[in-house]
Design an enzyme around this catalytic site. Structure first.
Site, PDB file in Angstrom:
ATOM      1  N   HIS A 257       9.173  -5.907 -10.391  1.00 21.48           N
ATOM      2  CA  HIS A 257       8.206  -4.484 -10.122  1.00 21.48           C
ATOM      3  C   HIS A 257       9.226  -3.353 -10.502  1.00 21.48           C
ATOM      4  CE1 HIS A 257       5.460  -1.661  -8.671  1.00 21.48           C
ATOM      5  NE2 HIS A 257       6.190  -1.072  -7.998  1.00 21.48           N
TER       6      HIS A 257
ATOM      7  N   ASP B  77      -4.547   0.514   0.980  1.00 22.75           N
ATOM      8  CA  ASP B  77      -3.410   1.071   0.220  1.00 22.75           C
ATOM      9  C   ASP B  77      -4.137   2.171  -0.821  1.00 22.75           C
ATOM     10  OD1 ASP B  77      -0.571   1.975  -0.631  1.00 22.75           O
ATOM     11  OD2 ASP B  77      -1.714   1.396  -2.597  1.00 22.75           O
TER      12      ASP B  77
ATOM     13  N   ARG C  27      -2.685  10.256   1.716  1.00 23.56           N
ATOM     14  CA  ARG C  27      -1.184  10.819   1.996  1.00 23.56           C
ATOM     15  C   ARG C  27      -0.942  11.864   0.865  1.00 23.56           C
ATOM     16  NH1 ARG C  27       1.773   5.711   0.508  1.00 23.56           N
ATOM     17  NH2 ARG C  27       3.507   7.130   0.651  1.00 23.56           N
TER      18      ARG C  27
ATOM     19  N   SER D 130       3.346   0.281   0.908  1.00 22.00           N
ATOM     20  CA  SER D 130       2.378   0.637  -0.217  1.00 22.00           C
ATOM     21  C   SER D 130       2.549  -0.198  -1.396  1.00 22.00           C
ATOM     22  CB  SER D 130       2.359   2.294  -0.490  1.00 22.00           C
ATOM     23  OG  SER D 130       1.565   2.332  -1.763  1.00 22.00           O
TER      24      SER D 130
ATOM     25  N   LYS E 120       0.769  -4.277  -2.676  1.00 22.84           N
ATOM     26  CA  LYS E 120       0.161  -4.929  -3.911  1.00 22.84           C
ATOM     27  C   LYS E 120       0.626  -5.976  -4.391  1.00 22.84           C
ATOM     28  CE  LYS E 120       0.491  -0.329  -4.608  1.00 22.84           C
ATOM     29  NZ  LYS E 120       0.492   1.140  -4.877  1.00 22.84           N
TER      30      LYS E 120
HETATM   31  N1  URA Z   1       3.990   4.217  -5.456  1.00 20.78           N
HETATM   32  C1  URA Z   1       3.258   3.442  -4.561  1.00 20.78           C
HETATM   33  O1  URA Z   1       2.656   2.389  -5.059  1.00 20.78           O
HETATM   34  N2  URA Z   1       2.996   3.945  -3.404  1.00 20.78           N
HETATM   35  C2  URA Z   1       3.753   4.917  -2.948  1.00 20.78           C
HETATM   36  O2  URA Z   1       3.680   5.138  -1.594  1.00 20.78           O
HETATM   37  C3  URA Z   1       4.707   5.615  -3.796  1.00 20.78           C
HETATM   38  C4  URA Z   1       4.782   5.105  -4.856  1.00 20.78           C
END
Ligand code: URA
Ligand code: CA
Length: 434
Positions: free
Chosen positions: A82, A161, A168, A183, A187
């Protein structure tokens, strides 16, 4: 449990336990906890931070808030890779087949998302015939047979998320290391990753402008991995200049093909080797980076990496002839060159603006419902710091919609320059955190 008491507890700087965190995440996802209470909690987290244990608990609660991919039927550990988001970064497209050709299990479920170009799924769809919607059974069968499958995710992974990120975004609580780290990792875990290689970008073209902040984020994500049973390695790498030369979906597929054909040198190839080495080590295919890089080099020069890409494309219904003839990829109708106004050195002043210009041309999504044009984008003719002669092409803009060109060109003319003194080189890898 009372939400107001948990807010006070966090406000006073105390750590929440995993039951409390699960209660908050679950309640918020179900719509039982209102935005105003969750906003107050997020702001308390922003100022007080979270311990490693709290961050891991938050990650797991978010990861299990919706559907999760079950990859337990696979023989090997699926290794995911990632990037926190870079410009001209085709490492995932090249490394997925390349690592698979070295025996790494690559089972990637990917979203589309926002950004200056599409996600991996969008890019792969520029290959004629390529199918990214696979059933769970097809996906597992393909990974068992050829070590690699990449599919769009069906339902919503980690809905907690999605909901928290949206909150946020409007409450000034995005820039919190435990919240960003959880976050991203939630995922990856929901998508079934058994081990994770993270490319944490830093520099003017990245989300984390400063290397110290990027290192903190990287350490937080590696700690989550440790506390959730997913071996995780983070490579902190430079994003003060674009990594490769292509920005756009089909253009990046073409550049990934060039990597796999062994036609690329420089920073893009170097970072592929660094990240790929960590994938091989996590998969147990190599003992150290020296051995791992030798295996990767051998797969590249023997043509096995390119052969794996051909198998991968065929398995998902695509035409592997693109590997020999990249003219089969979608092409923009028009192009416009930006040339050097005088002799000097090419200087990329604003990497993020290059990404933004590509998005304006239609290469990426500004909003969730934006439609992507797979053919458009930018191609750099020179790398940052290269000597250039007056009239030489610096960059080519590939476009389909004439009305989008003027604004993109205006941005690009601000973002690049020819300067009399050679600009400083940036290091490529700042740190590897395991
Ligand atoms: N990318 C994400 O997936 N989450 C965040 O909080 C910031 C960047
Ligand atoms: Ca849960």
């Amino acid at each position: 449990m009372r939400v107001a008491e948990l807010i006070v507890k966090k406000r006073e700087g105390l750590a929440l336990n995993s039951q409390e965190i699960e209660y908050l995440v679950h309640g918020y996802t179900q719509g039982e906890i209102p935005d105003y209470q969750m906003s107050a909690l997020l702001m308390a987290v922003f100022f007080r931070g979270m311990t490693e244990e709290e961050t891991a608990a938050l990650t797991l609660s978010m990861a299990t808030s919706g559907e999760t991919a079950d990859l337990s039927a696979l023989p090997g550990l699926a290794v995911d890779k990632h990037s926190t988001g870079g410009v001209a970064d085709t490492t995932t497209l090249a490394l997925a087949p390349w690592a698979a050709s070295c025996g790494v299990t690559v089972a990637k479920m990917s979203g589309r998302g926002l950004g200056h170009t599409g996600g991996t799924i969008d890019k792969l769809e520029s290959i004629p015939g390529f199918r990214t919607s696979l059933t769970q059974a097809e996906f597992i069968k393909q990974v068992r047979e050829i070590n690699i499958a990449v599919a769009g995710q069906s339902g919503s992974l980690a809905p907690a998320d999605q909901k928290l990120y949206a909150l946020r975004d409007v409450t000034g609580t995005v820039e919190s290391i435990p919240l960003i780290a959880s976050s991203i990792m939630s995922k990856k875990i929901a998508a079934g990753a058994g081990a994770i290689v993270l490319d944490v970008k830093t520099g003017s073209g990245a989300f984390m402008k400063n290397p110290e902040e990027a290192r903190k984020l990287a350490r937080a994500m590696v700690a989550i991995g440790k506390n959730s049973g997913r071996r995780t390695v983070a490579v902190v790498s430079d994003m003060n200049e674009p990594l490769g030369s292509a920005i756009g979906n089909a253009l990046e597929v073409e550049e990934a093909i060039q990597v796999l054909r062994g036609e690329t040198k420089g920073r893009l190839l170097q970072l592929c080797l660094s990240l790929g080495a960590q994938m091989l080590i996590l998969a147990g295919k190599a003992a150290d980076t020296v051995q791992a890089e030798a295996l990767l080099q051998d797969a590249l020069h023997s043509g096995r990496a390119l052969q794996k890409m051909a198998e991968f494309i065929s398995a998902q219904g695509g035409d592997p002839a693109v590997l020999e003839n990249t003219a089969l990829l979608p092409r923009a109708a028009f192009n416009r060159e930006i040339t050097a106004p005088f002799d000097g050195y090419f200087f990329i002043k604003d990497t993020q603006a290059l990404g933004y210009a590509a998005m304006l041309l239609g290469a990426g999504r500004e909003r969730k419902d934006s439609v992507i044009d797979l053919a458009v984008g930018l191609k750099l003719g020179k790398r940052n710091g290269a000597a250039v002669k007056s009239g030489e092409p610096l960059l080519t803009v590939y476009y389909n919609r004439e009305e989008r060109l003027p604004e993109a060109v205006k941005i690009l003319e601000q973002a690049i320059a020819v300067v009399p003194v050679k600009p400083a080189d940036h290091p490529l890898v700042y740190e590897i955190i395991a």
